[in-house]
Design a protein around this motif. Structure first.
Motif, PDB file in Angstrom:
ATOM      1  N   TYR A  36      60.871  71.006  24.754  1.00 25.61           N
ATOM      2  CA  TYR A  36      59.598  71.264  25.548  1.00 25.61           C
ATOM      3  C   TYR A  36      59.527  71.873  26.900  1.00 25.61           C
ATOM      4  O   TYR A  36      60.709  71.716  27.484  1.00 25.61           O
ATOM      5  N   ARG A  43      50.596  71.765  32.005  1.00 28.27           N
ATOM      6  CA  ARG A  43      50.874  70.516  31.043  1.00 28.27           C
ATOM      7  C   ARG A  43      52.277  70.969  30.212  1.00 28.27           C
ATOM      8  O   ARG A  43      52.790  71.988  30.131  1.00 28.27           O
ATOM      9  N   LEU A  44      52.774  69.739  29.691  1.00 23.82           N
ATOM     10  CA  LEU A  44      53.792  70.040  28.882  1.00 23.82           C
ATOM     11  C   LEU A  44      53.466  70.694  27.703  1.00 23.82           C
ATOM     12  O   LEU A  44      52.383  70.362  27.228  1.00 23.82           O
ATOM     13  N   LEU A  98      58.569  60.360  20.221  1.00 21.34           N
ATOM     14  CA  LEU A  98      59.312  61.245  20.665  1.00 21.34           C
ATOM     15  C   LEU A  98      60.364  60.417  21.840  1.00 21.34           C
ATOM     16  O   LEU A  98      59.812  59.739  22.605  1.00 21.34           O
TER      17      LEU A  98
ATOM     18  N   PHE B  34      49.708  59.506  21.538  1.00 23.88           N
ATOM     19  CA  PHE B  34      50.681  58.728  22.294  1.00 23.88           C
ATOM     20  C   PHE B  34      50.467  58.674  23.786  1.00 23.88           C
ATOM     21  O   PHE B  34      49.736  59.668  24.312  1.00 23.88           O
ATOM     22  N   TYR B  36      52.316  58.231  27.445  1.00 24.91           N
ATOM     23  CA  TYR B  36      53.387  58.097  28.406  1.00 24.91           C
ATOM     24  C   TYR B  36      53.243  58.004  29.611  1.00 24.91           C
ATOM     25  O   TYR B  36      52.267  58.074  30.388  1.00 24.91           O
ATOM     26  N   LEU B  46      57.697  56.852  26.600  1.00 29.35           N
ATOM     27  CA  LEU B  46      56.913  56.546  25.813  1.00 29.35           C
ATOM     28  C   LEU B  46      56.251  55.057  26.078  1.00 29.35           C
ATOM     29  O   LEU B  46      57.271  54.211  25.928  1.00 29.35           O
ATOM     30  N   THR B  49      51.650  54.010  20.932  1.00 27.43           N
ATOM     31  CA  THR B  49      51.277  54.719  20.028  1.00 27.43           C
ATOM     32  C   THR B  49      50.153  54.644  19.578  1.00 27.43           C
ATOM     33  O   THR B  49      50.007  53.251  19.078  1.00 27.43           O
ATOM     34  N   ASN B  51      46.802  54.409  17.317  1.00 26.55           N
ATOM     35  CA  ASN B  51      46.384  54.671  15.822  1.00 26.55           C
ATOM     36  C   ASN B  51      45.009  54.508  15.658  1.00 26.55           C
ATOM     37  O   ASN B  51      44.370  53.415  16.019  1.00 26.55           O
ATOM     38  N   GLU B  59      55.917  50.195  22.954  1.00 25.02           N
ATOM     39  CA  GLU B  59      57.224  50.313  22.993  1.00 25.02           C
ATOM     40  C   GLU B  59      57.865  48.733  23.500  1.00 25.02           C
ATOM     41  O   GLU B  59      56.924  48.040  24.389  1.00 25.02           O
ATOM     42  N   LYS B  97      48.806  64.396  17.874  1.00 24.24           N
ATOM     43  CA  LYS B  97      49.247  65.127  16.801  1.00 24.24           C
ATOM     44  C   LYS B  97      48.048  65.409  16.013  1.00 24.24           C
ATOM     45  O   LYS B  97      47.162  64.612  15.492  1.00 24.24           O
ATOM     46  N   GLN B 105      53.523  67.529  19.213  1.00 29.34           N
ATOM     47  CA  GLN B 105      52.563  66.861  19.669  1.00 29.34           C
ATOM     48  C   GLN B 105      52.164  67.876  20.873  1.00 29.34           C
ATOM     49  O   GLN B 105      52.847  68.581  21.537  1.00 29.34           O
ATOM     50  N   PHE B 107      50.225  68.174  24.365  1.00 26.12           N
ATOM     51  CA  PHE B 107      50.029  67.196  25.521  1.00 26.12           C
ATOM     52  C   PHE B 107      48.628  67.423  26.396  1.00 26.12           C
ATOM     53  O   PHE B 107      48.240  68.673  26.597  1.00 26.12           O
ATOM     54  N   GLY B 108      48.138  66.451  26.818  1.00 24.08           N
ATOM     55  CA  GLY B 108      47.156  66.545  27.971  1.00 24.08           C
ATOM     56  C   GLY B 108      47.879  66.829  29.250  1.00 24.08           C
ATOM     57  O   GLY B 108      49.098  66.910  29.367  1.00 24.08           O
TER      58      GLY B 108
END
Lengths: 110, 116
Positions: A36, A43-44, A98, B34, B36, B46, B49, B51, B59, B97, B105, B107-108
């Protein structure tokens, strides 16, 4: 547990020089590996994944299961390559979670 | 395509208050999102998750009562930092996702939280 190691934090290269970012992982199975990239103030975003086996923006990465590595390479660095690069690992059937390495800051010197 | 937004982008709050961060997939449906956390000059860690329609999976070491996650629709997940303290100050990033898609994935842009 899976772990991703990126040894160098900061990498400075001259424009036109080759760049290689090292990534090693520890995982007993067959993981999926990703690179990445995060450009300044952006952003990533996904750069490439090992499954695709493609070259993106001149970058390539080969998964070496024997050495548990997924090093990122580009033969001729460009100024626009300056960014933060993260290696990441996902376990197959592992709910897509990830695990990221600590990242490499790449600075391309004009 | 595959754009993820976060709101707010930056928030400052007093210690003891709760803060809600939204993560939206703008042009796709996401059954899985997700969350982070990223400390300065550190990697993404992380937290959980999210759902759609079920409980989040946290985690190890992440307090579920501290970081409440709700994934009420296919395009929205929220993270609520309850009774925030200065040590909760951090950069919170979500990703999503595509439902039924590949493992990529998206990302924001992240939310900067500062707790005074």
């Amino acid at each position: 547990a899976q772990r991703v190691t990126q040894p160098e934090k900061l990498l400075s290269v001259f424009k036109g020089a080759p760049v290689e970012l090292k990534c090693n992982y520890s995982y007993s199975g067959s993981p999926e590996l990703f690179w990445y990239v995060q450009y300044s103030r952006q952003r990533l975003q996904l750069l490439l994944r090992h499954i695709s086996r493609e070259s993106i923006k001149g970058f390539t990465a080969d998964l070496n299961k024997g050495e548990t590595s997924f090093h990122l390479k580009k033969p001729f660095a460009q100024e626009e390559d300056s960014a933060m690069y993260y290696c990441a690992l996902s376990r197959p059937y592992g709910n897509n979670r990830l695990a990221f390495g600590k990242g490499n800051q790449v600075v391309v010197i004009p | 395509g595959a754009v993820v937004s976060q709101h707010p982008s930056r928030v400052i709050c007093k210690s003891g208050t709760s803060v809600k961060i939204e993560c939206r997939s703008l042009d796709f449906q996401a059954t899985t999102m997700f969350w982070y956390r990223q400390f300065p000059k550190q990697s993404l860690m992380l937290m959980a998750t999210s759902n759609e329609g079920s409980k989040a999976t946290y985690e190890q070491g992440v307090e579920k009562d501290k970081f409440l996650i709700n994934h009420a629709s296919l395009t929205l997940s929220t993270l609520t930092v309850t009774s925030a303290h200065p040590e909760d100050s951090s950069f919170y990033i979500c990703s999503a996702k595509i439902a039924g898609g590949q493992e990529t994935q998206y990302f924001g842009p992240g939310t900067r939280l500062l707790v005074l």
